[in-house]
Design a protein around this motif. Structure first.
Motif, PDB file in Angstrom:
ATOM      1  N   GLU A 122       0.922  -0.969  -0.379  1.00  0.00           N
ATOM      2  CA  GLU A 122      -0.224  -0.401   0.123  1.00  0.00           C
ATOM      3  C   GLU A 122       0.966   0.938   0.108  1.00  0.00           C
ATOM      4  N   LEU A 123       1.859   1.292   0.395  1.00  0.00           N
ATOM      5  CA  LEU A 123       2.233   2.850   1.340  1.00  0.00           C
ATOM      6  C   LEU A 123       4.397   1.557   1.068  1.00  0.00           C
ATOM      7  N   PRO A 124       4.557   1.845  -0.544  1.00  0.00           N
ATOM      8  CA  PRO A 124       5.877   1.608  -0.627  1.00  0.00           C
ATOM      9  C   PRO A 124       7.615   2.617  -1.226  1.00  0.00           C
ATOM     10  N   ARG A 125       7.118   3.362  -0.815  1.00  0.00           N
ATOM     11  CA  ARG A 125       7.696   4.618  -1.537  1.00  0.00           C
ATOM     12  C   ARG A 125       8.835   5.555  -0.142  1.00  0.00           C
ATOM     13  N   SER A 126       9.685   6.001  -0.341  1.00  0.00           N
ATOM     14  CA  SER A 126      10.544   6.008   0.523  1.00  0.00           C
ATOM     15  C   SER A 126       9.878   7.470   1.461  1.00  0.00           C
ATOM     16  N   VAL A 127      10.068   7.697   2.398  1.00  0.00           N
ATOM     17  CA  VAL A 127       9.753   8.721   3.423  1.00  0.00           C
ATOM     18  C   VAL A 127       9.926  10.263   3.383  1.00  0.00           C
ATOM     19  N   ARG A 146      -1.727  20.943  -9.389  1.00  0.00           N
ATOM     20  CA  ARG A 146      -1.822  20.158  -9.229  1.00  0.00           C
ATOM     21  C   ARG A 146      -1.488  18.372  -9.290  1.00  0.00           C
ATOM     22  N   GLU A 147      -1.855  18.227 -10.277  1.00  0.00           N
ATOM     23  CA  GLU A 147      -0.687  17.323 -10.802  1.00  0.00           C
ATOM     24  C   GLU A 147      -0.164  16.486 -10.833  1.00  0.00           C
ATOM     25  N   LEU A 148       1.072  18.261 -10.635  1.00  0.00           N
ATOM     26  CA  LEU A 148       2.178  17.967 -10.527  1.00  0.00           C
ATOM     27  C   LEU A 148       2.880  17.684  -9.267  1.00  0.00           C
ATOM     28  N   VAL A 149       1.806  18.239  -8.247  1.00  0.00           N
ATOM     29  CA  VAL A 149       2.120  18.283  -6.676  1.00  0.00           C
ATOM     30  C   VAL A 149       2.219  16.304  -6.161  1.00  0.00           C
ATOM     31  N   GLU A 150       1.142  15.859  -6.633  1.00  0.00           N
ATOM     32  CA  GLU A 150       0.836  14.964  -6.996  1.00  0.00           C
ATOM     33  C   GLU A 150       2.185  13.885  -7.416  1.00  0.00           C
ATOM     34  N   ARG A 151       2.330  13.977  -8.294  1.00  0.00           N
ATOM     35  CA  ARG A 151       3.235  12.924  -9.212  1.00  0.00           C
ATOM     36  C   ARG A 151       4.889  13.477  -8.206  1.00  0.00           C
ATOM     37  N   LEU A 152       4.900  14.310  -7.775  1.00  0.00           N
ATOM     38  CA  LEU A 152       6.160  15.157  -6.928  1.00  0.00           C
ATOM     39  C   LEU A 152       6.440  14.023  -5.811  1.00  0.00           C
ATOM     40  N   LEU A 153       5.040  13.694  -5.001  1.00  0.00           N
ATOM     41  CA  LEU A 153       5.246  13.531  -3.996  1.00  0.00           C
ATOM     42  C   LEU A 153       3.764  12.397  -3.088  1.00  0.00           C
ATOM     43  N   PRO A 154       4.107  11.861  -2.464  1.00  0.00           N
ATOM     44  CA  PRO A 154       3.350  10.580  -2.290  1.00  0.00           C
ATOM     45  C   PRO A 154       2.998  10.944  -0.873  1.00  0.00           C
ATOM     46  N   ALA A 155       1.291  10.352  -0.160  1.00  0.00           N
ATOM     47  CA  ALA A 155       1.125  10.795   0.704  1.00  0.00           C
ATOM     48  C   ALA A 155       1.171  10.569   1.664  1.00  0.00           C
ATOM     49  N   ALA A 156       2.245   9.534   2.617  1.00  0.00           N
ATOM     50  CA  ALA A 156       2.511   9.022   3.394  1.00  0.00           C
ATOM     51  C   ALA A 156       4.453   9.550   3.457  1.00  0.00           C
ATOM     52  N   ALA A 157       4.351  10.582   4.220  1.00  0.00           N
ATOM     53  CA  ALA A 157       5.994  10.368   3.540  1.00  0.00           C
ATOM     54  C   ALA A 157       5.781  12.290   4.831  1.00  0.00           C
ATOM     55  N   VAL A 158       7.043  13.069   4.804  1.00  0.00           N
ATOM     56  CA  VAL A 158       7.834  14.074   5.753  1.00  0.00           C
ATOM     57  C   VAL A 158       7.089  15.288   4.428  1.00  0.00           C
TER      58      VAL A 158
END
Ligand code: MN
Length: 728
Positions: free
Chosen positions: A173-178, A355-367
């Motif tokens: 579900e949350l594979p990305r680096s924080v 907004r699309e760029l923000v979502e491409r750049l950043l995941p939901a569970a991270a610093v």
């Protein structure tokens, strides 16, 4: 046995970017601390759970990773302790090195030891913890397998509590680096991913490329959009964004310079990044080298609601210098909008595209994370906000430019506290910019009985003087963690775990070679920081940022390995005469080993080619005048018993040892600037040591102090030298 011996034995310090800290503070009864879960794509992909115990990180390799299901008991192999700085490590370990492969910070946070000190529990083959991470929460247990054939085998499992779940697969579900928001696969392509995002931004309608975005990167007045008077909102064609209880900031990253700009009640924009080193570290990790974000700093209370009080607690703890504050009171940066990416100004671009760029750049569970999307009509959104503790929403019509058509709808769920957070930035900087010298009594120069503490004290004593020569220059470190008789390694790149206040400089370190991100040593604290890393000599390039293509001095190096110092003295005195005749200034220093250096300043605007040509011309004049003493022969075997006049130490990738740098040789000698009347046959370079140089400086001042101020007439000097050559 020192805790990190095995860690260091397995790794080649010169070949990996992993941190090489030492055993750290010797806590003996650890009740709480920091933790990290790395996702490590080595020979076999696995997760590494690391928990702070006694100043280092107790580490477990977990092939299947942590699970939220209490019935899933996963094998955890206990591995060697890691240094505390490893908490921040996210990088690709190079091929051929131990653990080669990319490693991301999959989760991190604060850990409490539930059944007494961690040291006691570990000794009894178990560990009961409660973790407070971005992804993992609640109680876990580690229990050692009694009958294990394969060494230190443990089982890791979730304990039953409200965070346990048999349904959720948190790894998938949350594979990305924080930190960077990248997956472990993406980490190696970080630079390209950044470039692709900037290219995508540039293709957006109404995007403009602008080299200078100073009003965003160095703002002096408000640049964030303010809410306008409410207007009638069209029923569709609008999206809503949560207005979180926190501090609205302009977050900028311009290469390594990361800033969080806050506008105070008086309309003054103030930098507050010193209070948020974790946010700074995460912004640095993001793929694009340059960006400007409209965002809110938020701290959450234990129930997960944004809490202004917690944010104030963070500021107070930072001012007190609490080392654990970033883990105990984590702060996130919730990004609502992007104003610039690379050199692309996005403020005229339609809101949805930004907004699309923000979502491409950043995941939901991270610093640093994308603001949550709120779907539905205003009443639905208000309901959702009430449940989440969100104080208000802003509505944005489709196609809106930045700051256009905003309307601010309070949801009535909370009232923003009217207390200001005290960001006394000077206090925070002082509290955070602190270097505790570790292992002060470790012997660094055995013959002279000088310690690491003596080395750090020396650099602190001469900081004001040596910093003039380091200012804005690429520098290259050579670290000797165990002193001059131990292993040493060049440190071209800054280690990933460096404190957020350390600045870096990007430069090319070898011909056609890769770009390096080196230390930017510009103040006494950073100088002390690199000294505490066990750095002995400091090498500098003859150029200063931002004009790394221009030389500001050149060096003639008299190498006496096959000759005698008195002959180098004769040659240096002849050189002084030639320089005087050509109208060029020259400054002598001992190399700190056996030879002499003469540094010749050029003033601004000179190319490397000019610098090299001048050095070469001067070398030829010297060989012509003293054919029996001097040679420029590159092949060592053909030099004979002559002084090697090395004019090749000048170039975009050629480093020399800095004035006042200590050398890693017995006696702890220092490369020491000399007055010209000291360049005489009785000169003894061994007299200038880490012990004697501070006193000499206090008594006589710095004979090289004008090096960077004089501005010779270089074209006239070239003409005069060309005329001299052949008329010896
Ligand atoms: Mn590993």
């Amino acid at each position: 046995m020192p805790k990190l011996d095995e860690y260091r034995r397995k790794r080649n310090e010169g070949a990996t970017n992993e941190p090489f800290g030492d055993d750290g503070a010797h806590a003996t009864a650890t009740l709480a601390g920091a933790f990290v879960v790395h996702l490590h794509d080595a020979t076999r992909r696995h997760y590494d759970l690391r928990l702070e115990v006694g100043g280092v990180l107790a580490s477990f390799a977990v092939p299947r990773g942590p699970s939220l299901d209490p019935d899933a008991k996963h094998l955890a192999m206990k591995t060697e302790d890691h240094p505390f700085e490893y908490l921040e490590f996210e990088d690709v370990i190079p091929a051929g090195q131990y653990g080669a492969g990319p490693m991301i910070v999959w989760d991190r946070g604060f850990v409490e030891y539930l059944e007494g000190p961690a040291e006691e529990e570990l000794a009894n083959d178990k560990l009961h913890v409660r973790v407070h991470g971005f992804k993992l929460r609640g109680a876990f247990a580690l229990v050692k397998l009694k009958k294990s054939a394969k060494g230190d085998e443990w089982l890791l499992f979730k304990k039953a509590d409200e965070h346990a779940s048999t349904a959720r697969d948190v790894l998938a579900e949350l594979p990305r680096s924080v930190l960077s928001g990248l997956t472990v696969e993406e980490l190696a392509r970080r630079g390209r991913i950044g470039d692709e995002l900037v290219a995508k931004a540039a293709r957006a309608k109404r995007a403009t490329r602008r080299a200078n975005l100073a009003e965003l990167f160095r703002p002096t007045a408000r640049v964030l959009a303010t809410a306008q008077k409410p207007t009638a909102v069209p029923p569709d064609g609008v999206r809503y964004d949560a207005e979180l209880d926190g501090l609205r900031v302009l977050a900028t990253k311009d290469d390594d310079v990361v800033a969080l700009h806050l506008e105070d009640a008086q309309g003054t924009v103030r930098p507050i990044e010193a209070f948020y080193p974790d946010v700074v570290r995460a912004l640095r990790s993001l793929a694009p080298a340059r960006l400007a974000l409209d965002a809110t700093l938020v701290a959450f209370d234990p129930s997960g609601r944004p809490s202004f009080t917690r944010l104030a607690e963070r500021a107070t703890k930072v001012r007190r210098g609490d080392r654990h504050v970033v883990h105990a009171v984590p702060v996130v940066l919730v990004v609502e909008d992007v104003l610039a990416l690379g050199d692309v100004d996005l403020r005229d671009v339609a809101f949805e595209a930004r907004r699309e760029l923000v979502e491409r750049l950043l995941p939901a569970a991270a610093v640093v994370r994308a603001a949550p999307a709120l779907a539905g009509d205003l009443d639905t959104v208000r309901g959702a906000c009430a449940a989440l503790g969100i104080g208000g929403v802003v509505a944005k019509p489709r196609g809106a430019r930045y700051g256009e058509g905003w309307t601010r709808h309070p949801t009535g769920t909370s009232i923003r506290p009217r207390v200001a957070i005290d960001h006394g930035a000077d206090d925070a900087r002082a509290a955070l910019r602190r270097v505790d010298v570790t292992n002060r009594s470790k012997i660094f120069f055995p013959d002279a009985r000088l310690t690491k503490g003596d080395l750090c004290d020396y650099y602190a004593a001469v900081a004001d003087v040596i910093l003039r020569y380091l200012h804005a220059r690429p520098i290259i470190l050579v670290r000797y963690p165990d002193g001059i008789e131990g292993k040493s390694f060049f440190q071209w790149n800054v280690p990933p775990g460096m404190p957020p206040w350390v600045r870096t400089l990007t430069f090319r370190a070898e011909d056609e070679g890769a770009m390096r991100r080196g230390f930017f040593v510009d103040d006494p604290t950073t100088l002390l920081y690199v000294s505490n890393l066990g750095n002995i000599p400091i090498h500098i390039l003859a150029c200063r940022a931002p004009d790394l293509a221009q030389a500001d001095f050149f060096t003639i190096d008299f190498d006496v390995k096959q000759s005698e110092l008195r002959h180098a003295v004769t040659l240096a005195q002849t050189l002084k005469g030639v320089l005087d005749a050509a109208g060029l200034p020259g400054f002598a220093k001992t190399s700190g080993q056996t030879g002499l250096h003469v540094l010749c300043p050029l003033g601004p605007g000179q190319s490397w080619g000019t610098a090299r040509a001048l050095a070469e011309l001067l070398g030829r004049v010297l060989v012509e005048r003293h054919p029996d003493l001097a040679t420029m022969e590159r092949v060592v075997g053909r030099r004979g018993a002559k002084v090697y006049v090395d004019t090749g130490q000048t170039g975009a990738t050629r480093a020399i040892v800095a004035p006042y740098s200590v050398r890693a040789v017995p006696g702890a000698t220092v490369s020491t600037p000399l007055a010209w009347d000291e360049v005489e046959p009785a000169l003894d370079p061994r007299a200038f040591t880490l012990r004697t140089v501070p006193h000499r400086l206090a008594k006589h001042g710095d004979p090289m102090k004008d090096l960077l101020h004089v501005r010779p007439d270089v074209p006239a000097a070239v003409a005069k030298l060309a005329a001299l050559l052949g008329r010896g």
